[in-house]
Scaffold this active site. Structure first.
Site, PDB file in Angstrom:
ATOM      1  N   ASP A   4      87.469  33.573  36.814  1.00 15.34           N
ATOM      2  CA  ASP A   4      88.895  33.681  37.121  1.00 15.34           C
ATOM      3  C   ASP A   4      89.390  34.896  36.338  1.00 15.34           C
ATOM      4  OD1 ASP A   4      91.468  33.176  37.957  1.00 15.34           O
ATOM      5  OD2 ASP A   4      91.885  31.752  36.352  1.00 15.34           O
ATOM      6  N   GLU A  65      87.562  35.227  41.855  1.00 16.55           N
ATOM      7  CA  GLU A  65      88.796  34.967  42.597  1.00 16.55           C
ATOM      8  C   GLU A  65      89.369  36.258  43.149  1.00 16.55           C
ATOM      9  OE1 GLU A  65      91.439  31.839  41.307  1.00 16.55           O
ATOM     10  OE2 GLU A  65      93.132  33.207  41.514  1.00 16.55           O
ATOM     11  N   ASP A 138      92.361  28.359  32.982  1.00 16.94           N
ATOM     12  CA  ASP A 138      91.579  29.491  33.493  1.00 16.94           C
ATOM     13  C   ASP A 138      90.104  29.113  33.597  1.00 16.94           C
ATOM     14  OD1 ASP A 138      93.808  31.798  32.745  1.00 16.94           O
ATOM     15  OD2 ASP A 138      93.677  30.179  31.289  1.00 16.94           O
TER      16      ASP A 138
END
Lengths: 189, 189
Positions: A4, A65, A138
């Site tokens: 992430d 992501e 996260d």
């Protein structure tokens, strides 16, 4: 391994998905860099952490992501730079790189592309058999990315031959929508 | 060394600015990656080219163009990712990294932050003693970045002690405006 991406907080998560639908936690963590540090040192810290994880844990795929240009204009530049840096670490090692949108990830683990962050964390905990949601969020998001990639319809379809679950159907719909947006120019490339 | 980051076209340019205000061309070039290639391979190509130039030409500083989130939303993600990748190559080698806005660069080489691309190319050619503007414009922009950094007011002020030229004054004004914008949240970090 899921990433992430971010400069202030970059979530990392590795799962073992070698046995079909079942997923097991390998490791999760965070790269945090102080906002006052020079940009180049912050990006280098992300690169080195991702590289160290790749070398030590030897995942087969890096799932990152997808960052959209219009969201969070304040921090989007650093986030995109961090994602590029992570992707190159994987490419340099000959690993497969996959990019998934936040909507795809949420749909994959919760069944809804609009799920709240807490719901994602709770589902990640349940799916991996943890007592509580991995912290910080996260890191939970990085694990969700890894699960999302392991469960992507093409992979599961061929691995199990089972009919799509509701979550997978939501996933497929989110992926389709993302593809549409991407053709309209919102692709990460 | 200047880098005008991009995935489809990434401009590279190295100058020798060791003798005060005079600048000499060392090399310029382009990393071009096909739009159909996977994102990770495109970013890796940028990383490897920048790394090869850094190792071979041994510049002291890497100057990278600051990418703003709102410009060219279609390609901004790839551009930002490429800039992050270039910055890490320099950081990994312990080089100083500088970031300059397009307005600063234009002001530094033409005296106007609103100069057209052709004007930048023409001035780069004149300043480096070339017969025509370096092609493609991405390479000319990379050289302009390198010149901009070599001529930044602090550097020149201490190096020559001369009064600021008109171009330098325009440069300083552009830098100030960029700093203002950056405080408002448009920084690359």
């Amino acid at each position: 391994m899921g990433v992430d991406p971010g400069l202030t907080r970059c979530g990392l998560g590795v799962i073992d998905a070698s046995t079909g639908r079942r997923v097991k936690l390998v490791e999760f963590g965070l790269v945090a860099t102080p906002q006052d540090d020079p940009l180049d040192q912050r990006l280098l810290a992300v690169a080195e952490a991702v590289g160290e994880w790749l070398d030590r844990l030897e995942p087969q795929v890096l799932a990152v992501e997808r960052v959209f240009a219009q969201r969070n204009a304040f921090t989007v530049a650093g986030t995109m730079q961090a994602s590029g840096v992570a992707i190159v670490e994987a490419a340099r090692r000959g690993l497969e790189v996959a990019v998934h949108t936040p909507t795809e990830v949420k749909a994959a683990v919760t069944g809804s592309g609009q799920a709240a962050k807490e719901q994602v964390g709770a589902m990640v905990a349940r799916l991996l058999g943890l007592e509580s949601a991995p912290r910080p969020p996260d890191a939970a998001d990085a694990l969700a990315l890894a699960i999302c990639h392991a469960w992507r319809p093409t992979s599961l379809g061929s691995a199990t031959g089972r009919a799509a679950t509701e979550a997978q159907q939501a996933w497929a719909a989110a992926a389709k929508a993302a593809k549409r947006r991407s053709r309209q120019g919102w692709a990460a490339a």
